[in-house]
Design a protein around this motif. Structure first.
Motif, PDB file in Angstrom:
ATOM      1  N   HIS A   1       0.526  -0.899   0.264  1.00 32.65           N
ATOM      2  CA  HIS A   1      -0.153  -0.225  -0.078  1.00 32.65           C
ATOM      3  C   HIS A   1       1.388   1.472  -0.541  1.00 32.65           C
ATOM      4  O   HIS A   1       1.639   1.102   1.216  1.00 32.65           O
ATOM      5  N   GLU A   2       0.668   2.503  -1.014  1.00 34.52           N
ATOM      6  CA  GLU A   2       0.987   3.287  -0.822  1.00 34.52           C
ATOM      7  C   GLU A   2       0.243   4.100  -0.351  1.00 34.52           C
ATOM      8  O   GLU A   2      -0.924   4.514  -0.888  1.00 34.52           O
ATOM      9  N   THR A   3       0.978   5.124   0.702  1.00 37.73           N
ATOM     10  CA  THR A   3       0.231   5.848   1.781  1.00 37.73           C
ATOM     11  C   THR A   3      -0.498   7.340   1.723  1.00 37.73           C
ATOM     12  O   THR A   3       1.247   7.371   2.128  1.00 37.73           O
ATOM     13  N   ASN A   4      -1.054   8.265   1.190  1.00 40.65           N
ATOM     14  CA  ASN A   4      -0.813   9.747   0.380  1.00 40.65           C
ATOM     15  C   ASN A   4      -1.589   9.990   2.466  1.00 40.65           C
ATOM     16  O   ASN A   4      -3.166   9.825   2.331  1.00 40.65           O
TER      17      ASN A   4
ATOM     18  N   THR B   1      -9.079   3.342   4.375  1.00 37.87           N
ATOM     19  CA  THR B   1      -8.232   2.178   4.018  1.00 37.87           C
ATOM     20  C   THR B   1      -8.837   1.127   4.557  1.00 37.87           C
ATOM     21  O   THR B   1      -7.798   0.296   5.471  1.00 37.87           O
TER      22      THR B   1
ATOM     23  N   PRO C   1      -3.457   2.662  -4.153  1.00 40.17           N
ATOM     24  CA  PRO C   1      -3.214   4.251  -2.626  1.00 40.17           C
ATOM     25  C   PRO C   1      -4.158   4.885  -2.424  1.00 40.17           C
ATOM     26  O   PRO C   1      -5.464   5.469  -3.424  1.00 40.17           O
TER      27      PRO C   1
ATOM     28  N   HIS D   1       5.905  -2.703  -0.116  1.00 42.14           N
ATOM     29  CA  HIS D   1       5.601  -1.273  -1.159  1.00 42.14           C
ATOM     30  C   HIS D   1       7.007  -0.316  -0.276  1.00 42.14           C
ATOM     31  O   HIS D   1       7.559  -0.462  -1.496  1.00 42.14           O
TER      32      HIS D   1
ATOM     33  N   SER E   1      -1.706   7.618  -6.108  1.00 41.39           N
ATOM     34  CA  SER E   1      -1.208   8.047  -5.969  1.00 41.39           C
ATOM     35  C   SER E   1      -2.528   8.984  -3.969  1.00 41.39           C
ATOM     36  O   SER E   1      -1.939   9.686  -3.976  1.00 41.39           O
ATOM     37  N   GLY E   2      -3.138   8.168  -4.416  1.00 47.90           N
ATOM     38  CA  GLY E   2      -3.735   8.095  -3.422  1.00 47.90           C
ATOM     39  C   GLY E   2      -5.582   9.213  -3.725  1.00 47.90           C
ATOM     40  O   GLY E   2      -6.061   9.761  -2.789  1.00 47.90           O
TER      41      GLY E   2
END
Length: 507
Positions: free
Chosen positions: A10-13, A20, A72, A105, A311-312
């Motif tokens: 998971h790419e967290t913004n 999420t 994300p 990630h 990118s969220g």
């Protein structure tokens, strides 16, 4: 030989309002486990797919407790992280593994943790202090001590768009197998530089990142076991957001440190080239309109990059689409507006029905001040699908994608795709599955930054970056950074002369 393989990505913004929960890690369903996880990833162009191939070639038995991958979005709910971590740690607790291969990630933030991956690795090491661990990471990882301290080998993608996920996993996994056989003794050195490269300037199809990644590849061929330059994920207000590097050598600490320092110095020297500057939206759309030619010449791509769900982004801002419609661009497809309610209205009306819908603008974005109101559109419901397709590749080839129930609304000039689950348009099948061939259009609007190039870049006649509204804003001044280390470039551009790369950890 017994190997444990798991996925937690998971790419967290941290500025994103998109929640999420656990279900997001399974595309709206619970994450795959055990045999279902193996089936989902076997034969795919992913790091986990590479791990499975390596295990098969080595004749190893595999345990695959969970495959949790989420698009994300905002911070991961604590309950979701705990369930994913518990599944992996429970398998580790059974013991008897010769190696552990993790597809992570590197930029996961939870409601309580800045470094989700590091927390997972610490828990694994508390259970099993000796079994070697291989970790493959995304290029947008924000590295922390706990990731490096608790892994045997760490490798990162060298391409953006991410076309080398499989190769990254294959490299990490092969070094792990050599370690198990006693052929190498990996040591790592990592550090970071006080800079936040903008995502729109991180593509490896151009410098400076192209040259940096080429140097990483050369290091791995000549001196190191692996060398990775992480451009980082800047839309995360966490201490270690930004650019970092890790070098893995065969029992040579001094070499690892020297090569790491070289990468950080090269990146720092190029810091100004990582700054992105945008133009006025109306000018961008007008410029795209003036480029229009015969459809056979290929489409002009308009990138609504501030609202990229990968990118969220919420994927429901309407500012760019509204300007395109206002300026009258025709023979255009727009992918996509996330609006489950509008999708259901269109489904209820049925294919062929004429409808007027209020689309987008439904998710509040308290992290930014700019408004994005709903957009009223009228047209014919052209297509209704379940939103499922399989990636053609080259990016994440063979993986199933799920847009949720999806519709195409045809306004005459534009075909607007409405979806119920967040999917970035990095694969051409997102449109072909809806009966739309982007190669036959004059204009294609995508909510994407760079990944779209993987599946559709070669058909673009021209590319126009459109600065709209969203939590992936191209203007850092719109975001409030309170936790990231300071000073940092370009947030503190006036202090750039006193800044320098830091070597936070030695092997």
């Amino acid at each position: 030989m017994r190997l444990l393989i798991a996925v937690m990505e998971h790419e967290t913004n941290t500025f994103s309002p998109v929640p999420t929960p656990l279900a997001r890690f399974g595309g709206g369903r619970p994450p795959h486990r055990d045999a279902a996880a193996i089936k989902a990833y076997r034969g795919t162009g992913t790091a986990a797919g590479a791990y499975l191939d390596l295990a098969e070639k080595a004749g190893a038995a595999v345990a695959f407790p969970i495959a949790a991958h989420a698009a994300p979005s905002g911070p991961v709910e604590d309950e979701a992280f705990e369930e994913i971590a518990a599944a992996i740690c429970a398998e580790v607790s059974k013991g008897g593994f010769d190696g552990i291969m993790l597809d992570l990630h590197g930029a996961m933030v939870t409601q309580s943790l800045e470094d989700g991956e590091g927390a997972l690795l610490k828990r694994i090491r508390a259970i099993d202090a000796k079994t070697p661990i291989a970790v493959s990471l995304d290029m947008h990882a924000n590295l922390y001590d706990d990731i490096i301290d608790n892994a045997t080998v760490v490798t990162g993608y060298r391409t953006y768009p991410h076309l080398d996920s499989y190769e990254t996993g294959a490299l990490a996994g092969s070094i792990l197998l050599r370690t198990i056989r006693g052929e190498v003794n990996p040591v790592m050195a990592w550090g970071n530089a006080p800079m936040l490269p903008h995502v729109m300037k991180q593509g490896t199809f151009e410098n400076p990142n192209q040259a940096l990644q080429a140097r990483c590849a050369a290091m791995a061929r000549e001196d190191a076991l692996a060398a990775s330059l992480f451009t980082g994920f800047p839309h995360a207000d966490v201490r270690n957001a930004g650019l970092s590097a890790v070098v893995v050598t065969d029992d040579d600490e001094a070499l690892a440190r020297r090569l790491r320092d070289e990468l950080l110095a090269q990146a720092w020297q190029a810091r100004e080239s990582f700054v992105f500057r945008s133009e006025n939206l109306s000018q961008s759309v007008a410029r795209a309109k003036a480029m229009a030619g015969a459809a056979a010449a290929g489409p002009v791509f308009l990138l609504d990059h501030c609202d990229n769900c990968a990118s969220g982004g919420t994927m429901d801002t309407t500012v760019v689409l509204a300007e395109i419609l206002r300026q009258g661009l025709s023979d255009m497809v727009a992918f996509a507006i996330y609006d489950p309610a509008a999708v259901q209205q269109a489904i209820s009306a049925g294919v062929g029905a004429e409808v007027t819908l209020s689309i987008g603008g439904k998710m509040k974005m308290p992290a930014i001040a700019a408004p994005s109101p709903p957009l009223g559109v009228s047209g014919r419901v052209r297509t209704i699908t379940d939103g499922r397709y399989r990636n053609r590749g080259p990016m994440w080839r063979g993986m199933e994608a799920n847009m949720g129930p999806s519709v195409v609304l045809d306004t005459g000039n534009a075909q607007i795709v409405l979806i119920s689950q967040h999917v970035e348009p990095y694969d051409i099948n997102c449109l072909l599955s809806l009966g739309i061939d982007p190669r036959e259009k004059k204009f294609v609007m995508l909510k994407s930054r760079v990944h779209w190039r993987a599946g559709m870049g070669e058909i673009a006649r021209a590319i126009v970056e459109c600065a709209g509204v969203g939590v992936c804003t191209s203007d850092y001044d719109q975001l409030s950074f309170t936790k990231v280390r300071r000073p940092i470039y370009p947030l503190d551009i006036a202090n750039q002369e006193i800044l320098a790369p830091s070597r936070e950890r030695e092997p």
